[in-house]
Scaffold this active site. Structure first.
Site, mmCIF file in Angstrom:
data_model
loop_
_atom_site.group_PDB
_atom_site.id
_atom_site.type_symbol
_atom_site.label_atom_id
_atom_site.label_comp_id
_atom_site.label_asym_id
_atom_site.label_seq_id
_atom_site.Cartn_x
_atom_site.Cartn_y
_atom_site.Cartn_z
ATOM 1 N N HIS A 1 0.846 -1.190 0.000
ATOM 2 C CA HIS A 1 0.000 0.000 0.000
ATOM 3 C C HIS A 1 0.882 1.242 0.000
ATOM 4 O O HIS A 1 2.114 1.136 0.077
ATOM 5 C CB HIS A 1 -0.980 -0.009 1.171
ATOM 6 C CG HIS A 1 -0.350 0.067 2.528
ATOM 7 N ND1 HIS A 1 0.508 -0.895 3.024
ATOM 8 C CD2 HIS A 1 -0.464 1.006 3.517
ATOM 9 C CE1 HIS A 1 0.886 -0.564 4.250
ATOM 10 N NE2 HIS A 1 0.320 0.589 4.569
ATOM 11 N N ASP B 1 5.716 4.646 5.138
ATOM 12 C CA ASP B 1 6.673 3.705 5.722
ATOM 13 C C ASP B 1 6.814 2.437 4.893
ATOM 14 O O ASP B 1 7.618 1.562 5.229
ATOM 15 C CB ASP B 1 6.290 3.369 7.170
ATOM 16 C CG ASP B 1 4.900 2.777 7.316
ATOM 17 O OD1 ASP B 1 3.981 3.228 6.602
ATOM 18 O OD2 ASP B 1 4.711 1.888 8.166
ATOM 19 N N HIS B 2 6.072 2.353 3.796
ATOM 20 C CA HIS B 2 6.169 1.199 2.901
ATOM 21 C C HIS B 2 6.712 1.568 1.518
ATOM 22 O O HIS B 2 7.026 0.670 0.731
ATOM 23 C CB HIS B 2 4.810 0.520 2.759
ATOM 24 C CG HIS B 2 4.320 -0.083 4.033
ATOM 25 N ND1 HIS B 2 4.340 -1.435 4.296
ATOM 26 C CD2 HIS B 2 3.819 0.499 5.159
ATOM 27 C CE1 HIS B 2 3.863 -1.663 5.502
ATOM 28 N NE2 HIS B 2 3.546 -0.502 6.049
ATOM 29 N N HIS C 1 6.373 -5.550 11.497
ATOM 30 C CA HIS C 1 5.676 -4.262 11.597
ATOM 31 C C HIS C 1 5.330 -3.983 13.066
ATOM 32 O O HIS C 1 4.182 -3.752 13.423
ATOM 33 C CB HIS C 1 4.417 -4.268 10.715
ATOM 34 C CG HIS C 1 3.942 -2.896 10.332
ATOM 35 N ND1 HIS C 1 2.991 -2.223 11.056
ATOM 36 C CD2 HIS C 1 4.279 -2.075 9.299
ATOM 37 C CE1 HIS C 1 2.755 -1.043 10.487
ATOM 38 N NE2 HIS C 1 3.527 -0.931 9.415
#
Length: 314
Positions: free
Chosen positions: A63, A67-68, A269
């Site tokens: 997504h 942070d991704h 995570h």
């Protein structure tokens, strides 16, 4: 197959954990590696490993939270500076293509190798003679995918002692037998593949999920998986925060795996509120589950050996 965690934190980097990035090393199977998410400073993390960016073949984004994805432009540029020429394919949600193209254009980052961006829907997003990758939408605060990577059945074992006893010469005929084809020897004898091979070997199945609350699609993707990588941002004591922000607890992750009949769970995570000293307490909350459960750390590596998962020392 090996799983290497470059970043295992949630939201923002901390002293203990970088932001999310998981590598599926397929060096034996394809001579490449695949990456799932690319949080800020992922390329810095790579510098502490033996990974070579030019060997990155596919990059799957779950997504579009920062942070991704915030490490992606830097990695794409560095891969070019380092002389990478091999094609790269990036998969992810709608909006990823525009974000990458605008970022590279505005920063005048020139990528010399061919790359393509595929904005995906639910279903099979990649398939070849070795692997099938399927994606499903999870339940987060924005569209977020989980992926499952399934290796197709492997060629059966060839019993060399039997081929030697039957007088089959070493060379191309052995490969034909291993591939399931009968062969004719120079003296006219027919050697059937089934006489000198075992049963086809089952490939592995790895499920790597993005940010999500407990949901049915997580279970579906994880069905009979050998390894599930599931977020566990919170613990039981912070369950309400997990629900509020569209995340899971470590218990949610374990429940998904139990219902899916998965064999191993790796939780990642992790919220920065949890220090290294808190991890044993989190693991104690899931100690009654019947399968091995690990909490991933940055640079932890798990190797699939003879049908089992072995954790390497960090």
């Amino acid at each position: 197959m090996q799983l290497l965690f470059l970043g295992t934190g949630a939201g923002m980097p901390s002293k203990q954990r970088n932001t999310t990035s998981t590598v599926l090393k397929l060096l034996e199977e394809r001579g490449t590696f695949w990456m799932f998410d690319c949080g800020e400073a992922t390329q810095h993390q790579i510098l502490h490993t033996s990974l070579k960016p030019r060997k990155l073949e596919k990059l799957f984004i779950t997504h579009l939270h920062g942070d991704h994805i915030y490490g992606l432009p830097g990695l794409l540029g560095s891969r070019s500076f380092l002389g990478g020429e091999e094609p790269l394919i990036i998969y992810g949600p709608t909006g990823l293509k525009n974000w990458i193209e605008v970022t590279l254009a505005v920063s005048r980052t020139h990528v010399k190798y061919p790359f393509s961006i595929i904005e995906i829907d639910e279903g099979i997003v990649f398939e070849d003679e070795q692997f099938i990758v399927e994606a499903k939408l999870l339940e987060h605060v924005m569209p977020c995918f989980g992926y499952t990577v399934k290796q197709k059945a492997l060629a059966p074992e060839l019993f060399i002692d039997k081929t030697d006893a039957l007088g089959v010469p070493r060379g191309p005929l052995l490969k034909q037998l291993k591939d399931g084809r009968d062969v004719v020897l120079s003296d006219g004898r027919v050697i059937k593949s089934e006489e000198v091979t075992g049963e086809p070997r089952k490939g592995f199945k790895v499920t790597i999920l993005g940010d999500t609350k407990y949901c049915e699609n997580s279970i579906t993707l994880s069905e009979d998986a050998d390894v599930v990588v599931h977020e566990g941002t919170f613990d039981v004591e912070t369950t309400e925060l997990a629900r509020l922000y569209g995340h899971s607890t470590i218990v949610d992750a374990a429940e998904v795996c139990q219902k899916a009949n998965a064999r191993h769970l790796i939780v990642n995570h992790i919220s920065a509120r949890f220090l290294s000293s808190d991890l044993n307490k989190m693991l104690a909350q899931v100690e009654d589950y019947r399968f091995p459960i690990y909490i991933a750390e940055d640079f932890a590596e798990y190797i699939w050996v003879d049908g089992d998962l072995v954790k390497q020392k960090v």
